[in-house]
Enzyme design. Structure first.
Site, PDB file in Angstrom:
ATOM      1  N   SER A 198      -3.149  26.870  -3.914  1.00  0.00           N
ATOM      2  CA  SER A 198      -3.107  25.740  -4.842  1.00  0.00           C
ATOM      3  C   SER A 198      -4.251  24.811  -4.491  1.00  0.00           C
ATOM      4  O   SER A 198      -4.774  24.814  -3.364  1.00  0.00           O
ATOM      5  CB  SER A 198      -1.770  25.004  -4.716  1.00  0.00           C
ATOM      6  OG  SER A 198      -1.798  23.757  -5.386  1.00  0.00           O
ATOM      7  N   TYR A 211       5.076  20.797   0.657  1.00  0.00           N
ATOM      8  CA  TYR A 211       4.339  21.727  -0.207  1.00  0.00           C
ATOM      9  C   TYR A 211       2.863  21.776   0.184  1.00  0.00           C
ATOM     10  O   TYR A 211       2.280  22.858   0.316  1.00  0.00           O
ATOM     11  CB  TYR A 211       4.483  21.303  -1.671  1.00  0.00           C
ATOM     12  CG  TYR A 211       3.866  22.276  -2.649  1.00  0.00           C
ATOM     13  CD1 TYR A 211       4.556  23.424  -3.047  1.00  0.00           C
ATOM     14  CD2 TYR A 211       2.594  22.062  -3.163  1.00  0.00           C
ATOM     15  CE1 TYR A 211       3.987  24.317  -3.940  1.00  0.00           C
ATOM     16  CE2 TYR A 211       2.019  22.952  -4.053  1.00  0.00           C
ATOM     17  CZ  TYR A 211       2.723  24.084  -4.432  1.00  0.00           C
ATOM     18  OH  TYR A 211       2.148  24.981  -5.310  1.00  0.00           O
TER      19      TYR A 211
END
EC number: 1.1.1.300
Length: 342
Positions: A198, A211
Site C-alpha cells: 500500500s 495497518y
C-alpha cells in the site's frame, strides 16, 4: 580491481540503469506469458484478489485461490471457470490451416482452478495448505501475496488481538507463504513473487498505526527479499512490489481528504489498479505505485523536514483522512452490539 576503476564502472551502470528506465517509459516492454503456470493468490475471495484472479485467468494461468471465506472464494472460482469456458469455446471455434491445407480447431490448455480455505494469519494453516497445493496441483510459479485486513481503531482503542491479527495477515503471512514456495523457485531459478502492499507502506497517516506498521513491514520484507535474490544471482526469480493509493474496494469506506483536493486525487478504481499492477508484473517491473504521484510523495517525505511534511498533510487533509472511516467503523460496531443485545 582498482577502486577508482570500479567506481567508474559502478557510475556507468547507475547511469545506464536510468537510461533503461527512461526507455521503458517511452517504449512499452513486451509482456511475458504466464500460460499454463501455477499462480497462487491469497485473499482471492474479494477485492483486488478476485480481480487479480480474473486477469491471470484471461492469460491462461492455472489458478490456486486462497481465502478465509470459502463461499467468496468459490464465487471467484466460478468466475474464473466462466472465463476458461469462454476461451475454450473461442479456441474451438477459431480454425487454423493445417499442413495439408485443411482447417482444424486451435488447441487450448486444460486449465483448472483450485480453491483452498486458508487463514494466512495462522502459520501452521499456511504451511499445511501449501503442502496440499504442492501435492495436488504442483509447484507454484507466481505467488501473489494479496490478503489484507484493517482493524479500524485508534491505537489506544484497538484491542491487542486486532493489532496482532493485522500484523499476522498483512506482514507475517508473507514470510510464511514465501518460505513455503520459494525453495522450488530457487531450485528451478524461475518464479515471480508479488507483494501487494500500500502507499501506507511508504508513508503514513494518523489513526491506522497497526495497518501502516504492517504495510511498512511488508515493504521492508519485499525489498530485503529482492536484494537476497540478487545477491544469490537468482535472476530467473522476479519480484514486484505493488503500492496503490486508496482503492475503492470498501476496505477504507469513509476515508476522506480535503474536499477541494479530492477531485484531483480520488480513490482508485479497483479494475484500474489491478490492470496497472498486471502490466508491471508481466513486464517484470520491480515496483509500481499508483497513481504515479505516489512516487513524488514518497520522495518528498524522504527529503523534507518532518514539520514540512506535517504542513503538507494538513493542507491536503491527509493528517486526519482516516478519522471518518474509523468513526464509521465504530458506529457499525455499536450498531451490531445493540442489535445482538450486547
Amino acid at each position: 580491481m582498482n577502486i577508482l576503476l570500479e567506481l567508474f564502472v559502478v557510475t556507468f551502470r547507475v547511469l545506464w540503469a536510468f537510461v533503461l528506465a527512461a526507455a521503458k517509459w517511452l517504449v512499452r516492454p513486451k509482456e511475458k506469458s504466464v500460460a499454463g503456470q501455477v499462480c497462487l493468490i491469497t485473499g482471492a475471495g474479494s477485492g483486488l484478489g478476485r480481480l487479480f484472479a480474473l486477469e491471470f485467468a484471461r492469460r491462461r494461468a492455472l489458478l490456486v485461490l486462497w481465502d478465509i471465506n470459502t463461499q467468496s472464494n468459490e464465487e471467484t472460482a466460478g468466475m474464473v471457470r466462466h472465463i476458461y469456458r469462454e476461451m475454450a469455446e473461442a479456441a474451438a471455434a477459431a480454425p487454423r490451416v493445417a499442413g495439408d491445407g485443411e482447417k482444424e480447431a486451435l488447441p487450448h490448455c486444460n486449465l483448472q482452478v483450485y480453491t483452498y480455505t486458508c487463514d494466512v494469519g495462522k502459520r501452521e494453516n499456511v504451511y499445511s495448505t501449501a503442502e496440499r497445493v504442492q501435492k495436488e496441483v504442483g509447484e507454484v510459479s507466481v505467488l501473489v501475496n494479496n490478503a489484507g485486513v484493517v482493524s479500524g481503531h485508534h491505537l489506544l482503542e484497538c484491542p491487542d488481538e486486532l493489532i496482532e491479527r493485522t500484523m499476522m495477515v498483512n506482514c507475517h503471512a508473507h514470510f510464511w507463504t514465501t518460505k513455503a514456495f520459494l525453495p522450488k523457485m530457487l531450485e528451478m531459478n524461475h518464479g515471480h513473487i508479488v507483494t501487494v502492499a500500500s502507499s501506507l507502506g511508504l508513508f503514513s497517516t494518523a489513526g491506522v498505526e497497526d495497518y501502516c506498521a504492517s504495510k511498512f513491514g511488508a515493504v521492508g520484507f519485499h525489498e530485503s527479499l529482492s536484494h537476497e535474490l540478487k545477491a544469490a544471482e537468482k535472476d530467473g526469480i522476479k519480484t514486484t512490489l505493488v503500492c496503490p493509493y486508496l482503492v475503492d474496494t470498501g476496505m477504507f469506506r469513509g476515508c476522506r481528504i480535503r474536499k477541494e483536493i479530492e477531485p484531483f486525487l480520488p480513490p482508485l478504481k479497483p479494475e484500474y489498479c489491478v490492470k496497472q499492477a498486471m502490466r508491471a508484473i508481466l513486464t517484470d517491473q520491480p515496483m509500481i505505485c499508483t497513481p504515479r504521484l505516489m512516487y513524488m510523495v514518497t520522495f518528498m517525505k524522504s527529503i523534507l523536514p518532518f514539520e514540512a511534511v506535517v504542513c503538507m498533510y494538513r493542507f491536503l487533509g491527509a493528517d486526519k483522512c482516516m478519522y471518518p472511516f474509523i468513526a464509521q467503523r465504530k458506529q457499525a460496531t455499536n450498531n451490531n452490539e445493540a442489535k445482538n443485545g450486547i
